[in-house]
Design a protein around this motif. Structure first.
Motif, PDB file in Angstrom:
ATOM      1  N   MET A  19       1.010  -1.337  -0.043  1.00 55.19           N
ATOM      2  CA  MET A  19       0.062   0.073   0.117  1.00 55.19           C
ATOM      3  C   MET A  19       0.837   1.253  -0.085  1.00 55.19           C
ATOM      4  O   MET A  19       2.125   1.328   0.434  1.00 55.19           O
ATOM      5  CB  MET A  19      -0.838   0.205   1.196  1.00 55.19           C
ATOM      6  CG  MET A  19      -2.318  -0.397   1.101  1.00 55.19           C
ATOM      7  SD  MET A  19      -3.342  -0.309   2.654  1.00 55.19           S
ATOM      8  CE  MET A  19      -4.826  -0.452   1.917  1.00 55.19           C
ATOM      9  N   THR A  20       0.243   2.407  -0.575  1.00 56.12           N
ATOM     10  CA  THR A  20       1.048   3.706  -0.429  1.00 56.12           C
ATOM     11  C   THR A  20       0.231   4.281   0.907  1.00 56.12           C
ATOM     12  O   THR A  20      -0.978   4.302   0.678  1.00 56.12           O
ATOM     13  CB  THR A  20       0.641   4.596  -1.598  1.00 56.12           C
ATOM     14  OG1 THR A  20       1.339   4.166  -2.506  1.00 56.12           O
ATOM     15  CG2 THR A  20       0.942   5.942  -1.480  1.00 56.12           C
ATOM     16  N   ASP A 159      -3.112   5.532  -0.687  1.00 57.62           N
ATOM     17  CA  ASP A 159      -4.385   4.752  -0.630  1.00 57.62           C
ATOM     18  C   ASP A 159      -4.950   4.923   0.696  1.00 57.62           C
ATOM     19  O   ASP A 159      -6.297   4.998   1.107  1.00 57.62           O
ATOM     20  CB  ASP A 159      -3.762   3.175  -0.245  1.00 57.62           C
ATOM     21  CG  ASP A 159      -3.353   2.908  -1.936  1.00 57.62           C
ATOM     22  OD1 ASP A 159      -3.879   2.974  -3.068  1.00 57.62           O
ATOM     23  OD2 ASP A 159      -2.179   2.241  -1.885  1.00 57.62           O
ATOM     24  N   VAL A 160      -4.141   5.169   1.743  1.00 57.73           N
ATOM     25  CA  VAL A 160      -4.666   5.350   3.097  1.00 57.73           C
ATOM     26  C   VAL A 160      -3.835   6.678   3.725  1.00 57.73           C
ATOM     27  O   VAL A 160      -2.644   6.777   3.548  1.00 57.73           O
ATOM     28  CB  VAL A 160      -4.450   4.476   3.828  1.00 57.73           C
ATOM     29  CG1 VAL A 160      -5.066   4.479   5.214  1.00 57.73           C
ATOM     30  CG2 VAL A 160      -5.417   3.225   3.591  1.00 57.73           C
ATOM     31  N   ALA A 191      -6.445  11.462   0.100  1.00 54.69           N
ATOM     32  CA  ALA A 191      -6.428   9.806   0.246  1.00 54.69           C
ATOM     33  C   ALA A 191      -7.725   9.249  -0.018  1.00 54.69           C
ATOM     34  O   ALA A 191      -8.548   9.793   0.016  1.00 54.69           O
ATOM     35  CB  ALA A 191      -5.984   9.721   1.819  1.00 54.69           C
ATOM     36  N   LYS A 192      -7.533   8.002  -0.456  1.00 54.57           N
ATOM     37  CA  LYS A 192      -8.840   7.115  -0.718  1.00 54.57           C
ATOM     38  C   LYS A 192      -9.590   6.968   0.436  1.00 54.57           C
ATOM     39  O   LYS A 192     -10.733   6.762   0.309  1.00 54.57           O
ATOM     40  CB  LYS A 192      -8.308   6.060  -1.757  1.00 54.57           C
ATOM     41  CG  LYS A 192      -7.599   6.181  -3.099  1.00 54.57           C
ATOM     42  CD  LYS A 192      -7.141   4.962  -3.491  1.00 54.57           C
ATOM     43  CE  LYS A 192      -6.202   5.215  -4.990  1.00 54.57           C
ATOM     44  NZ  LYS A 192      -5.619   4.090  -5.544  1.00 54.57           N
ATOM     45  N   LYS A 193      -9.029   6.622   1.419  1.00 56.20           N
ATOM     46  CA  LYS A 193      -9.447   6.368   2.878  1.00 56.20           C
ATOM     47  C   LYS A 193      -8.422   7.162   3.669  1.00 56.20           C
ATOM     48  O   LYS A 193      -7.246   7.138   3.669  1.00 56.20           O
ATOM     49  CB  LYS A 193      -9.354   4.757   3.048  1.00 56.20           C
ATOM     50  CG  LYS A 193     -10.733   3.746   2.350  1.00 56.20           C
ATOM     51  CD  LYS A 193     -10.661   2.691   2.938  1.00 56.20           C
ATOM     52  CE  LYS A 193     -11.757   1.913   2.146  1.00 56.20           C
ATOM     53  NZ  LYS A 193     -11.935   0.180   2.927  1.00 56.20           N
TER      54      LYS A 193
END
Length: 295
Positions: A19-20, A159-160, A191-193
């Motif tokens: 993950m990023t 990503d988070v 961020a995505k989440k």
């Protein structure tokens, strides 16, 4: 989801290899260190760490071998200009890097937060930052009469995002009470989440949003989970709740001197529960009596 309460370990369980992960805070201010310690204890690996304004978050995850690639502008402990575990890992070639100017990192977060593919900037022009191997920076020309050429700073989209704030209710209405909000808002919006640790989860009425709305940096819909983590930023500061722990940071810096020193620090302060960590640093009362540091 109306109730977004989780534990620190629950949040780490949402992460996966490769993950990023974007880390909030700034050097020694409001770093989500309870989460960083939990990641350091986990089996996660091959992470791309997006920690532009980095400190112990970079160093600790470097020392525990979690980082595959680092996107950053600096790695500093303020009073100790270069983060020592980052130095060790960087000199050993332990991971790939994309080094950005602070302004470029800011612009990348802002582009991500605005859902734009890039933003134009003069920052980086005439420097080797735009000539780094492994990344092909693009240029864009103004469509207006000036015809100026800019660096097209690409959006940074983790990503988070992981941040630390002061208060929240169960629904993720956050209050960040520090004088400087830093760049956590942009990170969360990009961020995505996003997940947050907070010093205390309180009933919504206690947030007094009518009075404190300026401290509410993002809408609760942008927060996917919250965990109550008292002293969750230690040894960085979470002013006004507590200040930077310079004595502990000195101990941490000294742990970079040798593998044996790091193993001793890790056993005492990382490979333990948060309750044991807090006992090892002297407890909440000691932390809350820390003086305001002199810069």
């Amino acid at each position: 989801m109306l109730d977004k309460r989780m534990t620190v370990d629950d949040i780490v369980d949402q992460l996966s290899d490769g993950m990023t992960i974007g880390i909030g805070g700034w050097a020694t201010r409001r770093k989500p260190m309870a989460l960083i310690r939990a990641i350091a204890r986990s089996n996660l690996k091959d992470l791309t760490l997006m920690a532009g304004y980095g400190g112990m978050d970079i160093g600790m995850l470097a020392a525990t071998g979690k980082i595959k690639k680092l996107v950053f502008a600096f790695a500093s402990l303020d009073h100790y200009p270069l983060e020592p575990h980052f130095r060790n890992a960087r000199q050993a070639g332990a991971f790939e890097v994309l080094e950005l100017d602070e302004g470029m990192y800011h612009w990348g977060l802002r582009a991500g937060a605005m859902k734009l593919p890039f933003l134009p900037t003069r920052v980086g022009i005439g420097t080797d930052i735009v000539n780094q191997s492994g990344f092909d920076f693009k240029y864009v020309t103004s469509p207006y009469e000036d015809g100026e050429e800019f660096v097209a700073m690409p959006a940074l989209v983790p990503d988070v995002a992981l941040i630390h704030a002061h208060r929240s209710d169960e629904r993720g209405n956050l209050l960040t009470l520090s004088k400087d909000a830093l760049f956590d808002e942009l990170l969360v919006r990009a961020a995505k989440k996003s997940f947050a640790t907070v010093e205390k989860i309180v009933p919504t009425a206690q947030l007094d949003m009518q009075k404190n709305s300026r401290y509410n940096l993002v809408e609760r819909a942008m927060i996917d989970g919250i965990a109550e983590a008292p002293l969750g930023a230690h040894p960085s500061s979470a002013d006004p709740d507590y200040q930077l722990d310079l004595k502990h940071i000195k101990t941490y810096v000294e742990s970079a001197a040798s593998p044996e020193a790091w193993a001793e620090y890790k056993a005492k302060y990382v490979d333990v529960s948060e309750a044991d960590y807090q006992a090892a640093i002297g407890g909440a009362d000691a932390v809350k009596q820390l003086p305001v540091p002199i810069y």
